[in-house]
Scaffold this motif. Sequence first.
Motif: not given
Lengths: 330, 217
Positions: B135-140
């Motif tokens: 998956q592609a994740w945005i670190l938040d």
Amino acid sequence: MSTILGIESSCDDTSAAVWKDGKIVSNVVVSQEIHQKWGGVIPEAASRNHLQNIAPVVKEAMDQAGCEWTDLSAIAFTKGPGLMGPLLVGGQFAKGLAQSLNIPLVGVNHMKAHILAHLIEDPKPDFPFLCLTVSGGHTQLVWVRSSVEMDVLGETLDDAAGEAFDKMAKLIGLPYPGGPHLQKLAENGNPKSFSFTIPQTPGLQFSFSGLKTQVMVFLQKQGPGFLSENAADFAASIQFTIVEILMRKLKKAMVETQAKRIALAGGVSANGPLRLAFQELAKHQHCEAYIPAFQYCTDNAGMIACAGFELWKSGIFEDLSSSSDPRLKF
Amino acid sequence: MFFLLIETSHSKGSISLFEDSVCLEETFLEGDFKHAELLAVGVQGLLNRHELDAEKISAVGISDGPGSYTGLRIGASWAKGFCLPTSTPLIACSETKALMAATQNHQNVLCIIDARRMEVFGEWMDENGNSNGTQAWILDETLVTEWQKKNPNLAGDGVDKLMENFPFPWKDSLIRYADSRHLFHEFIQKWESKQFENIFSYEPNYVKPVFLAPSKK
């Protein structure tokens, strides 16, 4: 007896061709139409498409040529100049193929290949000859002494002629790639309707960015209905100016080199008025004129296979450690 | 049988030659992102040292990604060219699975690969060894808080970015990159079950499509 597989992937066309015993026996080109909606080539999208296309295109070229893998004498590929991502796909594929078959690898300069496309079919110019290469990425005047000895006499200082066609077509609102659309629109126009400045560049150098700015500023000063009423005349005037810039420099080069033969190469050589002006200039200067068949003017692997053969017979091979070079020197 | 495994998805490229399940030699592509210059030379060196030619290679394994788009294409382009004339099977191996093999742990492992800015590509293998794939994740905050609750073992070159931006007593495996020999774990499973790629249509797992807004000019 020699059989060379050529692979071309410098921009947005994936192409493979087979040169066998002195002629092109297959030349397969797959163009990536996905870039039209963005108005220009997107390198990442082009690279992905090349990777998808390359094996089927090469196999199709081999099948059309009726060749077995073991028939091949060498693999020729476009080393540069061009877009890095697309060049890498063709270059790495060629290396893998050459290693698998244990045959030599030949790295070809894309711009030299455009010139050597004149050696694919008769009539072929004898050496030396003067070549004007006009494409989307380059505009050059080259003195061609032999298939491996060439001197650049002049080139563009900014935009290429094909780029100028495309950018000005975009200003008029024509779809990408704009050159052919601009030529079609210009068919019904008067080329003397609007006058643009011919740049005063030194020697045999070209420049097209000033013309682009002049066209843009001119359009900004016009009323909203200008293009709907004058599009054909405007397109014809732009085309006339670009051709005039090219012909003035070509004529100057002919005088300086005392060329007996002139050649036109590159994708823009498909432009009708340019071909006509080129042939008229040759006639006026008592020179022989050469233009390759259309399929060898645009980006194609036939010219890479032909140029590869010339390098191969001169014993000029590429090392496995070489890399694609987007700014490959002439 | 001889197998060639190629890792080009990150800056530390490598190539391994296996005979059945034994790694005969692994060679590294020295210098970050010099894959285009070094891959073919590295393979030729391996083949020469072990007195093999292309026809002796039973299959080629490559990193399927996620990872550097250019790096993945270098490996895939070369492998397609190498495999095409001899109809050598091509096997694509997941980079996150290779990272798990490198950690020798396939449960509660989070593999994250740096994808610039605050984005990572990765895969989470949960406590039961189940995964939702790459998956592609945005670190938040929201995502990382969830991860902190499960406190997985971390691997991949995205770990440093995670730990720098979200300090926490993470379980760091210290594994940042998988080597070509780490591809073998998945490679041999696919070889035995004949899960070969179609050379004519294969493309790496980019995770994300090219997305650009149409030109407004």
